[in-house]
Design a protein around this motif. Structure first.
Motif, mmCIF file in Angstrom:
data_model
loop_
_atom_site.group_PDB
_atom_site.id
_atom_site.type_symbol
_atom_site.label_atom_id
_atom_site.label_comp_id
_atom_site.label_asym_id
_atom_site.label_seq_id
_atom_site.Cartn_x
_atom_site.Cartn_y
_atom_site.Cartn_z
ATOM 1 N N ILE A 410 9.583 13.454 44.591
ATOM 2 C CA ILE A 410 8.325 12.707 44.657
ATOM 3 C C ILE A 410 7.387 13.146 43.531
ATOM 4 O O ILE A 410 7.109 14.331 43.358
ATOM 5 N N ARG A 411 6.887 12.146 42.790
ATOM 6 C CA ARG A 411 5.920 12.416 41.721
ATOM 7 C C ARG A 411 4.524 11.894 42.053
ATOM 8 O O ARG A 411 3.553 12.376 41.469
ATOM 9 N N LEU A 412 4.428 10.911 42.953
ATOM 10 C CA LEU A 412 3.126 10.352 43.320
ATOM 11 C C LEU A 412 3.059 10.180 44.829
ATOM 12 O O LEU A 412 3.971 9.606 45.432
ATOM 13 N N VAL A 413 1.999 10.690 45.426
ATOM 14 C CA VAL A 413 1.733 10.532 46.853
ATOM 15 C C VAL A 413 0.536 9.610 47.010
ATOM 16 O O VAL A 413 -0.520 9.846 46.415
ATOM 17 N N TYR A 414 0.706 8.553 47.793
ATOM 18 C CA TYR A 414 -0.407 7.622 48.082
ATOM 19 C C TYR A 414 -0.651 7.678 49.579
ATOM 20 O O TYR A 414 0.217 7.335 50.368
ATOM 21 N N VAL A 441 -3.211 10.186 45.467
ATOM 22 C CA VAL A 441 -4.290 9.218 45.671
ATOM 23 C C VAL A 441 -4.573 9.146 47.166
ATOM 24 O O VAL A 441 -3.639 9.046 47.976
ATOM 25 N N VAL A 442 -5.846 9.172 47.522
ATOM 26 C CA VAL A 442 -6.234 9.181 48.933
ATOM 27 C C VAL A 442 -7.345 8.163 49.168
ATOM 28 O O VAL A 442 -8.303 8.106 48.399
ATOM 29 N N HIS A 443 -7.193 7.347 50.229
ATOM 30 C CA HIS A 443 -8.311 6.567 50.759
ATOM 31 C C HIS A 443 -8.909 7.395 51.891
ATOM 32 O O HIS A 443 -8.203 7.782 52.825
ATOM 33 N N GLU A 444 -10.195 7.656 51.858
ATOM 34 C CA GLU A 444 -10.824 8.449 52.917
ATOM 35 C C GLU A 444 -12.254 7.987 53.140
ATOM 36 O O GLU A 444 -12.889 7.404 52.270
ATOM 37 N N GLN A 445 -12.728 8.282 54.330
ATOM 38 C CA GLN A 445 -14.113 7.997 54.701
ATOM 39 C C GLN A 445 -14.993 9.231 54.537
ATOM 40 O O GLN A 445 -16.179 9.119 54.225
ATOM 41 N N TYR A 446 -14.398 10.400 54.741
ATOM 42 C CA TYR A 446 -15.149 11.647 54.730
ATOM 43 C C TYR A 446 -14.433 12.682 53.854
ATOM 44 O O TYR A 446 -13.227 12.589 53.604
ATOM 45 N N TRP A 447 -15.201 13.697 53.446
ATOM 46 C CA TRP A 447 -14.640 14.746 52.590
ATOM 47 C C TRP A 447 -13.865 15.753 53.439
ATOM 48 O O TRP A 447 -14.270 16.894 53.627
#
Length: 756
Positions: A410-414, A441-447
């Motif tokens: 794996i080279r990219l984690v989405y 790459v991450v979609h998130e609402q909070y840190w």
């Protein structure tokens, strides 16, 4: 009327001057979850991600080293810059390594809404891009999901058809609960929990005279029952106790031989093992007493009680989150087969009553609208709990469900939806693995910790900031979730993010099909009509549903009894197993040749403990997993700002620990700080620390840094349950505890990262 469907309940949001001020439970919910109180204040707190952000080192050199993850500051950028960067990385990795180098890491709990379901959106997008490496099963049910199709049937099929609480109230006499019936777990359900059931169900059963036996190291795992015995057996010894109960049934001729002959296969080889013909060791109550700390006469008496009346045997999900986790699930089925009550009112077995709200609801297994995800051309996958192995050992072989596979490179984690820093074990090992991919790459609402350890962070909306449909299998209501507030900062919903990316990558028409959100809601709603009719449900027109705000799913005309049709006619209604019967001994599993999971349930002697206290890292009461740990309800439960650790006064006294002390909990994998709670309601030699405290190391740059907030996964070990399932084994961990002296480092889990 505006409704919001969340994993832990249905609410009516109260908004004043554009700001959320209260989440009011819907009037029909008989036992609403207080987790909803965490949203006001948390939804626009400093923890909220307001703009796209890129790790500084990655912005300077995309696809470079991941060593700076969690250590370097972020740079906030505009949406076009962020999306151009994500698209370029996807295009680069696919061009250099192929789609087999992309991992779509989503766990699916991000939204109860059916359209803005982050996992479905991510999978649809990556399938349109040419595919991705996927994960199978779940951390909650990794061992059970793989085992059950071989011996009883598909897990989801079984869960949707569990004997209803109303039937149990009328016919059950004895409810034997391995792992209890924890009210805190039953707050939630994946697609929403519009009407909470368990507290009232336990009360109804109690009023009907049902007797309960709570077999758990924690008294709190079964609350509210009028007649309840607490058996604080040794953690991990449930299979030994079940074997001894089975021994009594067979030895005293209390087993149902006619049921075994007609509805099961494989009793004889199991019987020979049980009676000691195979290994010279009968699995009798005296043998089990030494392994469970339950006196042999009590085991004999319980077996006789189970055979004397209508008995429900239930096993909690937690029991299979352990080394050899398949065995207690398998033995639950075997015990029920020996009693011969499967398919009868009030009897049989349960696989997770109390684990989620909708189990036992008695409602029709209709899950509502779905988003089509398309087909994944990439065949590579991993069992979900083996992500660190995959990242650390590309190309290495692994066994799973009878076949040999290899880990992809794996080279990219989405990642969109879920938080690996909550779910995964041995976080110090995981951190080492997490720095291996070129791009995250991450979609998130909070840190959260996962956002802080990503390269590109895209701010996503919450359920209150978008339109959606809330609907769960076997739930009471389908809800129209109309946007209650404007998105905080520059947050965008996952659909819009993926649609914009698909446009940059040349497949926007295929991904979006020319529809906006409301068009998709109407399309998916209409697409669910046929499935609804198959369950005898006639949905109203979409416009009527959307205007009225809710639709109550009608109850079936008859009570639900698990495997009733199979019992009535096993030839006409065979199970999905190889034999069509319940499999006490599985020839298929035996043929796999796994020494750690043979063809029938067995007892594996555990190795000597590495530390004196057994750690139970169970589900929290004040949040779902790690969601809204920064909210008021969860934070109010902390001790000196840290997650509470429950231990017995005897264990505390031996270590000089007082109630409310800050303690250090440690083993060979890591160490953390927590706040001590002393209680007689936990078995001596056991400590309990709920999962979900946001990971917060003292020094992110230091290997094996002290975790100062109380995340138990710095202590749990990262091995598979067996070669069959490779499931999560969080509950097979031992620790030591000591009083913390001196000044404790401040908790910074809820603070945003540094920005350049």
């Amino acid at each position: 009327m505006t409704y919001t469907s969340l994993h832990w309940g249905a609410y009516r949001p109260l908004v004043e001057n554009g700001r959320l001020v209260e989440m009011r439970p819907v009037p029909w919910d008989r036992d609403p979850s207080p987790i909803g109180a965490s949203l006001p204040g948390a939804i626009d707190s400093p923890s909220r991600i307001r703009r796209p952000a890129v790790r500084r080192g990655f912005l300077e050199r995309p696809g470079g080293s991941g060593e700076g993850r969690g250590r370097e500051p972020f740079v906030e950028v505009d949406w076009d810059t962020a999306l151009d960067l994500v698209a370029a990385e996807l295009r680069r990795v696919r061009g250099e390594y192929g789609n087999r180098a992309i991992f779509g890491g989503s766990y699916g709990w991000s939204s109860a809404g059916r359209f803005h379901h982050a996992q479905s959106q991510l999978h649809r997008f990556l399938n349109g891009f040419g595919g991705y490496v996927s994960s199978r099963d779940s951390y909650s049910l990794g061992a059970g999901r793989v085992l059950l199709p071989h011996i009883a049937g598909d897990m989801d099929w079984l869960l949707a058809r569990h004997t209803s609480w109303d039937n149990l109230a009328e016919h059950c006499q004895l409810f034997v609960a391995f792992g209890g019936l924890p009210l805190k777990n039953a707050q939630v359900s994946p697609g929403g929990a519009s009407d909470h059931l368990l507290r009232e169900a336990i009360d109804r059963l109690s009023r009907a005279g049902v007797r309960f036996v709570n077999l758990s190291p924690l008294r709190s795992d079964l609350q509210g029952a009028a007649d309840c015995e607490w058996w604080p057996l040794r953690p991990g010894s449930d299979t030994a106790l079940m074997l001894a109960l089975a021994y009594v049934l067979v030895d005293e001729g209390l087993h149902d031989q006619a049921f075994l002959a007609r509805y099961t296969v494989g009793f004889e080889p199991f019987r020979d093992y049980l009676l000691g013909v195979v290994d010279g060791q009968p699995k009798d109550p005296e043998w089990a007493a030494a392994r469970t700390d339950i006196p042999a006469p009590r085991i004999v008496e319980l077996a006789r009680r189970m055979a004397a009346g209508r008995t429900m045997i239930n096993v909690a999900y937690a029991l299979q989150r352990a080394v050899h986790g398949e065995q207690p699930f398998w033995m639950t089925l075997v015990l029920a087969c020996l009693l011969g009550q499967i398919g009868l009112p009030g009897g049989g077995f349960g696989l997770g009553y109390g684990a989620m709200n909708n189990t036992g609801s008695g409602r029709k297994p209709f899950s509502g609208p779905r988003l089509e995800q398309g087909t994944n051309p990439v065949r590579d996958f991993i069992p979900v709990a083996r992500i660190a192995d995959m990242l650390l050992r590309p190309g290495a072989p692994f066994d799973y469900d009878g076949r040999r596979h290899r880990y992809p490179d794996i080279r990219l984690v989405y990642w969109a939806g879920g938080n690996a820093f909550h779910h995964h074990q041995d976080l110090n090992r995981f951190l080492h693995a997490w720095r291996r991919p070129q791009t995250i790459v991450v979609h998130e609402q909070y840190w959260t910790a996962q956002a802080k350890h990503a390269d590109i962070v895209l701010p996503a909306t919450t359920a209150l900031e978008r339109d959606d449909i809330g609907s769960a299998s076997s739930d009471r209501f389908m809800l129209a979730m109309k946007r209650a507030i404007e998105p905080v900062g520059e947050a965008r919903d996952d659909y819009r993010i993926f649609l914009d990316l698909a446009g940059r990558l040349g497949f926007a028409d295929r991904f979006g099909e020319g529809r906006d959100t409301l068009d998709w809601l109407r399309h998916s709603y209409e697409g669910s009509r046929q499935r609804a009719r198959e369950q005898g449900i006639e949905l109203p027109d979409f416009e009527v549903f959307w205007a009225e705000g809710c639709f109550e799913v009608p109850r079936p005309a008859q009570q639900t009894i698990l495997l009733e049709e199979f019992r009535d006619d096993p030839e006409a209604h065979p199970l999905g197993t190889p034999s069509g019967r319940l499999e006490i001994h599985s020839e298929r599993i035996a043929g796999f040749g796994y020494a750690d999971c043979p063809g029938h349930p067995v007892w594996f002697e555990p190795p000597p403990p590495s530390h004196p206290l057994h750690l139970i890292s169970n589900q929290p009461k004040t949040r779902l997993h790690s969601q809204y740990d920064h909210g008021a309800y969860s934070r109010a439960s902390k001790i000196h700002g840290r997650e509470p650790l429950t231990l017995h006064p005897r264990d505390a006294a031996a270590r000089g620990i007082a109630d409310g002390d800050i303690v250090r909990v440690f083993n060979e994998r890591g160490a953390l700080l927590a706040g001590a709670i002393l209680s007689e309601d936990i078995r001596p030699g056991v400590v309990q620390l709920a999962t979900g405290a946001w990971y917060d190391p003292v020094d992110p740059a230091e290997h094996n840094s002290l975790e100062k907030h109380g995340n138990p996964n710095v202590l749990t070990h990262d091995v598979g349950a067996s070669s069959l399932s490779q499931g999560c084994t969080a509950h097979s961990a031992q620790v030591e505890v000591e009083r913390w002296s001196g000044e404790a480092p401040p908790v910074t889990a809820f603070e945003p990262p540094r920005f350049r």
